[in-house]
Design a protein around this motif. Structure first.
Motif, PDB file in Angstrom:
ATOM      1  N   GLY A 252       0.813  -1.203   0.000  1.00  0.00           N
ATOM      2  CA  GLY A 252       0.000   0.000   0.000  1.00  0.00           C
ATOM      3  C   GLY A 252       0.851   1.259   0.000  1.00  0.00           C
ATOM      4  O   GLY A 252       1.878   1.320   0.683  1.00  0.00           O
TER       5      GLY A 252
ATOM      6  N   LYS B 105       0.308   5.718  -0.085  1.00  0.00           N
ATOM      7  CA  LYS B 105      -0.624   6.841  -0.034  1.00  0.00           C
ATOM      8  C   LYS B 105       0.158   8.127   0.159  1.00  0.00           C
ATOM      9  O   LYS B 105       1.095   8.186   0.952  1.00  0.00           O
TER      10      LYS B 105
ATOM     11  N   THR C   4      -2.714   3.743  -3.652  1.00  0.00           N
ATOM     12  CA  THR C   4      -3.095   2.448  -4.195  1.00  0.00           C
ATOM     13  C   THR C   4      -2.836   1.361  -3.167  1.00  0.00           C
ATOM     14  O   THR C   4      -1.890   1.455  -2.373  1.00  0.00           O
ATOM     15  N   ASP C   5      -3.684   0.347  -3.169  1.00  0.00           N
ATOM     16  CA  ASP C   5      -3.523  -0.856  -2.340  1.00  0.00           C
ATOM     17  C   ASP C   5      -3.594  -2.072  -3.249  1.00  0.00           C
ATOM     18  O   ASP C   5      -4.476  -2.149  -4.115  1.00  0.00           O
ATOM     19  N   TYR C   6      -2.699  -3.010  -3.039  1.00  0.00           N
ATOM     20  CA  TYR C   6      -2.691  -4.251  -3.818  1.00  0.00           C
ATOM     21  C   TYR C   6      -2.660  -5.416  -2.845  1.00  0.00           C
ATOM     22  O   TYR C   6      -1.697  -5.579  -2.093  1.00  0.00           O
TER      23      TYR C   6
ATOM     24  N   TYR D 237     -11.413   0.360   1.771  1.00  0.00           N
ATOM     25  CA  TYR D 237     -11.843  -0.231   0.506  1.00  0.00           C
ATOM     26  C   TYR D 237     -13.222   0.237   0.058  1.00  0.00           C
ATOM     27  O   TYR D 237     -14.021  -0.537  -0.454  1.00  0.00           O
TER      28      TYR D 237
ATOM     29  N   TRP E 107      -7.096  -4.945  -6.316  1.00  0.00           N
ATOM     30  CA  TRP E 107      -6.242  -3.793  -6.585  1.00  0.00           C
ATOM     31  C   TRP E 107      -7.122  -2.552  -6.557  1.00  0.00           C
ATOM     32  O   TRP E 107      -8.040  -2.402  -7.348  1.00  0.00           O
ATOM     33  N   ASP E 108      -6.841  -1.672  -5.591  1.00  0.00           N
ATOM     34  CA  ASP E 108      -7.638  -0.471  -5.374  1.00  0.00           C
ATOM     35  C   ASP E 108      -6.779   0.747  -5.677  1.00  0.00           C
ATOM     36  O   ASP E 108      -5.690   0.914  -5.113  1.00  0.00           O
ATOM     37  N   LYS E 109      -7.262   1.606  -6.582  1.00  0.00           N
ATOM     38  CA  LYS E 109      -6.616   2.878  -6.876  1.00  0.00           C
ATOM     39  C   LYS E 109      -7.568   3.994  -6.435  1.00  0.00           C
ATOM     40  O   LYS E 109      -8.751   3.957  -6.772  1.00  0.00           O
TER      41      LYS E 109
ATOM     42  N   HIS F  75     -12.699   5.540  -5.917  1.00  0.00           N
ATOM     43  CA  HIS F  75     -11.981   4.277  -5.948  1.00  0.00           C
ATOM     44  C   HIS F  75     -12.222   3.586  -7.284  1.00  0.00           C
ATOM     45  O   HIS F  75     -13.354   3.567  -7.777  1.00  0.00           O
ATOM     46  N   HIS F  76     -11.171   3.022  -7.838  1.00  0.00           N
ATOM     47  CA  HIS F  76     -11.328   2.109  -8.973  1.00  0.00           C
ATOM     48  C   HIS F  76     -10.805   0.750  -8.543  1.00  0.00           C
ATOM     49  O   HIS F  76      -9.651   0.611  -8.119  1.00  0.00           O
TER      50      HIS F  76
END
Length: 419
Positions: free
Chosen positions: A259, A261, A276-278, A302, A318-320, A339-340
């Protein structure tokens, strides 16, 4: 004299009689009434076409007592939580429980032990959080040993759960009340410069498997770091965790989470963030490659509609995200987050096409401070899903999905006494 005044006076006299010879005794009484109304039209999971939205009002009523003197701290907190209409007008079920009941003893300079039912809140609450968004919160029965001196902190957390007092039958722990049987966590936090803080964490969790006759404990380990760097108007956060060991069904675990930020404060009114978080995960892998964020505050990370981890979801993500905050006056605060979401593996839709994009979520929130200890908060979110969301979470991505809520939080300190 009002009954509430009599109660407060009696509690204060009891505290003084127990430890009247001590210096610097401190006694507090805090109360909270938090009421939240929610409109759900595709929250937690997407809705199907034609399904009707839901509406309800939940409530938290909490009373907390705190006591502190040299080398000793205690807290008792009881709460009643539920939905309006859930309890009868003439109610005898007594659903008023202790959500916190712990004592902390300072053993030596910098060294302490904290024992009992307590929240475990660490770093950004990624893996261990208080989950305050949930009407009930999250609490653990544990022993916390700590050493805090200067700019460095070390904690060791130990937990061992059982369903009831036993005389025979071993230590089998039927799953239900707590998600784990045993837990050991070591955490270090150090401030290495004026603008740099680093945390290290290692957690060993024992999950009960089998049955009372043939129960076994399987252990999964999580280790990683959380870093914070604050140069000027920037706040930069980074986290990395790896999970290994065995899952509940005795499969080999190999999963990770990354992650990043970045926050930038333009002035006293405007702030923007990007990150982003993966979280790894492939359901076709022979190993367990899905990262488990465990007992964190998932609602914080999330998306407000809680499609991932706060509800049923055991796949990679995967959060952008982008966010902006605006505080026009001291009493008002506005925030808009985008969020995508994507999976970390290929998903096959109903038409046979493969892809990973799950959709976009928009979260809008407004906070207004009515007076000291009284805050009104409003929120609205919508999820624009894809055909791959239908495969992963169900529902119909062509249906409009949204969620709205309004919350009133009244949280005063009723009594503060020091003698």
């Amino acid at each position: 004299m009002k009954p509430a005044h009599i109660l407060c006076g009696a509690l204060l006299l009891c505290a003084m009689s127990v430890s009247g010879q001590e210096k610097e005794n401190q006694f507090t009484i805090d109360a909270q009434i938090r009421t939240r109304a929610e409109y759900r039209n595709g929250t937690l999971s997407p809705r199907l076409e034609g399904q009707s939205p839901a509406f309800f009002i939940n409530d938290r009523a909490r009373m907390s007592l705190g006591y502190q003197r040299s080398r000793l701290q205690m807290k008792l907190s009881a709460q009643h939580v539920g939905v309006w209409g859930q309890d009868a007008q003439i109610d005898k079920n007594g659903r008023f429980i202790l959500n916190e009941a712990w004592a902390r003893v300072d053993l030596a300079k910098g060294l302490f032990a904290q024992l009992g039912r307590q929240p475990l809140v660490y770093d950004d609450e990624r893996l261990l959080g208080g989950l305050d968004w949930n009407v009930a919160g999250r609490y653990h029965d544990a022993l916390k040993l700590g050493y805090e001196q200067g700019l460095h902190k070390v904690h060791l957390i130990l937990a061992f759960n059982q369903n009831d007092e036993k005389t025979i039958g071993g230590t089998y722990y039927a799953p239900g009340a707590q998600p784990y049987k045993t837990m050991q966590t070591a955490w270090y936090n150090g401030k290495w410069a004026d603008n740099f803080v680093a945390s290290l964490l290692f957690m060993n969790i024992g999950f009960e498997t089998g049955n009372a006759e043939k129960g076994k404990t399987k252990y999964m380990q999580t280790t990683g770091t959380y870093l914070t760097y604050t140069p000027g108007a920037w706040t930069l956060n980074g986290s990395a965790y790896y999970q290994f060991g065995k899952s509940k069904d005795d499969k080999t675990v190999s999963a990770y989470m990354l992650g990043l930020k970045a926050d930038y404060r333009f002035n006293g009114q405007w702030r923007a963030s990007v990150g982003t978080d993966y979280l790894s995960g492939d359901p076709d892998s022979k190993k367990v490659t899905t990262f488990d964020p465990l007992y964190g505050t998932h609602h914080k990370f999330y998306g407000g509609m809680d499609y991932f981890y706060a509800s049923a979801y055991n796949k990679g993500l995967w959060d952008k995200f982008l966010g902006i905050e605006f505080k026009p006056v001291p009493r008002w605060a506005l925030a808009l987050n985008y969020h995508h979401f994507s999976t970390t593996y290929d998903v096959t839709a109903a038409n046979g096409k493969e892809g990973r994009g799950l959709g976009s979520e928009f979260d809008l929130q407004a906070d207004y401070v009515i007076m000291k200890d009284v805050k009104l908060t409003l929120g609205y979110s919508t999820m624009l899903g894809t055909k791959y969301m239908d495969v992963v979470k169900g529902g119909n991505h062509k249906s409009w999905q949204d969620w709205g809520w309004v919350s009133l939080n009244i949280n005063p300190r009723i009594l503060f006494a020091k003698w």
